[in-house]
Design a protein around this motif. Structure first.
Motif, PDB file in Angstrom:
ATOM      1  N   ARG A  40      -5.999   6.485  11.337  1.00 24.55           N
ATOM      2  CA  ARG A  40      -6.485   6.988  10.049  1.00 24.55           C
ATOM      3  C   ARG A  40      -5.614   6.532   8.884  1.00 24.55           C
ATOM      4  O   ARG A  40      -6.112   6.320   7.789  1.00 24.55           O
ATOM      5  CB  ARG A  40      -6.546   8.515  10.075  1.00 24.55           C
ATOM      6  CG  ARG A  40      -7.540   9.058  11.085  1.00 24.55           C
ATOM      7  CD  ARG A  40      -8.956   8.583  10.793  1.00 24.55           C
ATOM      8  NE  ARG A  40      -9.913   9.087  11.779  1.00 24.55           N
ATOM      9  CZ  ARG A  40     -11.204   8.744  11.820  1.00 24.55           C
ATOM     10  NH1 ARG A  40     -11.673   7.880  10.931  1.00 24.55           N
ATOM     11  NH2 ARG A  40     -11.998   9.245  12.732  1.00 24.55           N
ATOM     12  N   ALA A  41      -4.304   6.380   9.134  1.00 26.46           N
ATOM     13  CA  ALA A  41      -3.416   5.956   8.053  1.00 26.46           C
ATOM     14  C   ALA A  41      -2.125   5.426   8.641  1.00 26.46           C
ATOM     15  O   ALA A  41      -1.709   5.804   9.743  1.00 26.46           O
ATOM     16  CB  ALA A  41      -3.130   7.114   7.097  1.00 26.46           C
ATOM     17  N   LEU A 102       4.857  -5.367  15.486  1.00 30.77           N
ATOM     18  CA  LEU A 102       4.105  -4.600  14.509  1.00 30.77           C
ATOM     19  C   LEU A 102       2.620  -4.676  14.812  1.00 30.77           C
ATOM     20  O   LEU A 102       2.171  -5.484  15.613  1.00 30.77           O
ATOM     21  CB  LEU A 102       4.403  -5.129  13.109  1.00 30.77           C
ATOM     22  CG  LEU A 102       5.871  -5.114  12.689  1.00 30.77           C
ATOM     23  CD1 LEU A 102       6.046  -5.785  11.344  1.00 30.77           C
ATOM     24  CD2 LEU A 102       6.412  -3.698  12.650  1.00 30.77           C
ATOM     25  N   GLY A 103       1.827  -3.822  14.147  1.00 31.92           N
ATOM     26  CA  GLY A 103       0.395  -3.922  14.362  1.00 31.92           C
ATOM     27  C   GLY A 103      -0.411  -2.664  14.217  1.00 31.92           C
ATOM     28  O   GLY A 103      -1.577  -2.623  14.590  1.00 31.92           O
ATOM     29  N   SER A 104       0.161  -1.592  13.636  1.00 31.89           N
ATOM     30  CA  SER A 104      -0.602  -0.351  13.523  1.00 31.89           C
ATOM     31  C   SER A 104      -1.569  -0.340  12.349  1.00 31.89           C
ATOM     32  O   SER A 104      -2.419   0.553  12.267  1.00 31.89           O
ATOM     33  CB  SER A 104       0.350   0.847  13.414  1.00 31.89           C
ATOM     34  OG  SER A 104       1.134   0.766  12.232  1.00 31.89           O
ATOM     35  N   ALA A 105      -1.456  -1.308  11.422  1.00 32.22           N
ATOM     36  CA  ALA A 105      -2.399  -1.371  10.300  1.00 32.22           C
ATOM     37  C   ALA A 105      -3.698  -1.992  10.791  1.00 32.22           C
ATOM     38  O   ALA A 105      -4.015  -3.156  10.546  1.00 32.22           O
ATOM     39  CB  ALA A 105      -1.813  -2.176   9.148  1.00 32.22           C
ATOM     40  N   PRO A 296      -6.368   1.566   0.139  1.00 33.81           N
ATOM     41  CA  PRO A 296      -7.293   1.282   1.234  1.00 33.81           C
ATOM     42  C   PRO A 296      -6.796   0.091   2.049  1.00 33.81           C
ATOM     43  O   PRO A 296      -5.947  -0.696   1.579  1.00 33.81           O
ATOM     44  CB  PRO A 296      -8.603   0.951   0.510  1.00 33.81           C
ATOM     45  CG  PRO A 296      -8.174   0.448  -0.824  1.00 33.81           C
ATOM     46  CD  PRO A 296      -6.920   1.208  -1.180  1.00 33.81           C
ATOM     47  N   LEU A 297      -7.318  -0.063   3.256  1.00 35.51           N
ATOM     48  CA  LEU A 297      -6.867  -1.122   4.156  1.00 35.51           C
ATOM     49  C   LEU A 297      -6.960  -2.497   3.508  1.00 35.51           C
ATOM     50  O   LEU A 297      -6.051  -3.325   3.645  1.00 35.51           O
ATOM     51  CB  LEU A 297      -7.690  -1.098   5.445  1.00 35.51           C
ATOM     52  CG  LEU A 297      -7.207  -2.022   6.569  1.00 35.51           C
ATOM     53  CD1 LEU A 297      -5.882  -1.548   7.124  1.00 35.51           C
ATOM     54  CD2 LEU A 297      -8.254  -2.104   7.680  1.00 35.51           C
ATOM     55  N   VAL A 320      -6.849   3.882   6.574  1.00 37.60           N
ATOM     56  CA  VAL A 320      -7.728   3.076   7.403  1.00 37.60           C
ATOM     57  C   VAL A 320      -9.053   3.830   7.517  1.00 37.60           C
ATOM     58  O   VAL A 320      -9.167   4.810   8.240  1.00 37.60           O
ATOM     59  CB  VAL A 320      -7.135   2.813   8.790  1.00 37.60           C
ATOM     60  CG1 VAL A 320      -8.042   1.892   9.605  1.00 37.60           C
ATOM     61  CG2 VAL A 320      -5.734   2.214   8.658  1.00 37.60           C
ATOM     62  N   ALA A 321     -10.058   3.387   6.768  1.00 35.94           N
ATOM     63  CA  ALA A 321     -11.312   4.154   6.678  1.00 35.94           C
ATOM     64  C   ALA A 321     -12.104   4.008   7.969  1.00 35.94           C
ATOM     65  O   ALA A 321     -12.059   2.962   8.611  1.00 35.94           O
ATOM     66  CB  ALA A 321     -12.147   3.641   5.510  1.00 35.94           C
TER      67      ALA A 321
END
Length: 321
Positions: A40-41, A102-105, A296-297, A320-321
């Motif tokens: 979500r974020a 990394l990579g959570s976005a 926003p993303l 992250v919508a």
């Protein structure tokens, strides 16, 4: 849209924030002992900027595309085999493991179950994304320096993600908190509980007096701040000087055998126990999220640019919508 793929923030070369874009990558599946989280974020962390810019390319390598995002909040979407202490739909926060990079976005992330914890009820998931990094401040004060009531604490970078948490936690632990931050952030930092706030750009370390504990988030001029320690004082840093990384790390190592007071360097890597401790701090009112701006993303580049510009109050968060 193919449900085997997902959106994620990527970059194909090192550079400034403009190298970031939203593309599609395979959607992960949880392996044994892992949890698939619908993100979500996420928050923007200084270390990500250093990797993206190429300043740490000797560690991050030349393989592209690369991704950004270290921490996250979201809901459990699926469980890998062997995970029995979480259920689908639970609200969680956590970090990606160091071995994963990394990579959570992204819309989904698969992480070891011991890297996630439950988000306290009533805490908005976007605001909550500012808090996983606070586990670093908890570790710094609880384990690395063992801050005690009545001691004098100095926090460098007091308006940032780790710094603002260290100010809140130091005050809650009964310390006398002195903070360093840019002048525009002084009211914000006082509101967190700092007793005194000084402008880091105009104040000389020698003018600050002596301290029992120093928590550093900047990584520069470490020896100057180490000299401020009282007998028996402790100092910890989560950063080193990126302009001269070898000599900076060497000086940290040398502090273990030369002079008064060791500088302890560490990088936060929270486990379930750390995240559960974070939740207790929030529930008991010792720690609150501080969100500067939500992006926003598709504006991840703007979020990185904002952190590089400086002056953040808490954390920049990507929704992250």
């Amino acid at each position: 849209m193919d449900d085997r793929t997902m959106q994620a923030v990527l970059y194909d070369r090192y550079g400034g924030p403009d190298v970031l874009y939203v593309g599609r990558v395979p959607r992960p599946e949880p392996g044994p002992g892992e949890v698939l989280v619908r993100v979500r974020a996420v928050s923007v962390n200084g270390g990500e900027l250093a990797v993206r810019s190429g300043r740490l390319r000797l560690l991050s390598g030349r393989g592209f595309p690369k991704r950004v995002g270290l921490d996250f909040t979201g809901e459990v979407a699926a469980l890998g085999t062997g995970v029995t202490d979480l259920v689908a739909g639970e609200r969680v926060w956590g970090v990606v493991g160091r071995s994963s990079g990394l990579g959570s976005a992204a819309e989904y992330v698969a992480v070891p179950a011991q890297r996630v914890g439950r988000v306290p009820d009533g805490l908005d998931l976007v605001e909550a994304a500012a808090l996983p990094v606070a586990t670093t401040a908890i570790t710094a004060l609880r384990d690395k320096t063992r801050l005690r009531p009545g001691e004098r604490l100095l926090v460098r970078g007091a308006a940032g993600g780790v710094g603002n948490a260290a100010v809140q936690l130091g005050r809650s632990r009964g310390a006398e908190v002195t903070a360093l931050a840019r002048a525009a952030n002084h009211d914000f930092v006082r509101g967190l509980g700092a007793h005194e706030v000084f402008d880091h750009r105009t104040t000389r370390p020698a003018d600050l007096g002596r301290f029992d504990v120093v928590v550093d988030t900047a990584g520069t001029d470490l020896l100057a701040f180490r000299r401020l320690l009282r007998p028996g004082g402790r100092m910890t840093t989560i950063a080193f000087d990126l302009a001269r990384p070898v000599s900076s790390l060497a000086s940290i190592a040398a502090s273990t055998v030369h002079g008064r007071g060791r500088v302890r360097f560490f990088s936060g890597n929270p486990t379930r126990a750390d995240l559960d401790d974070l939740a207790r701090h929030v529930v008991e009112g010792r720690l609150a999220p501080a969100v500067d701006t939500v992006f926003p993303l598709e504006e991840a580049a703007a979020a990185h640019r904002a952190l590089e510009h400086g002056g953040v109050q808490g954390k920049h968060v990507i929704r992250v919508a």
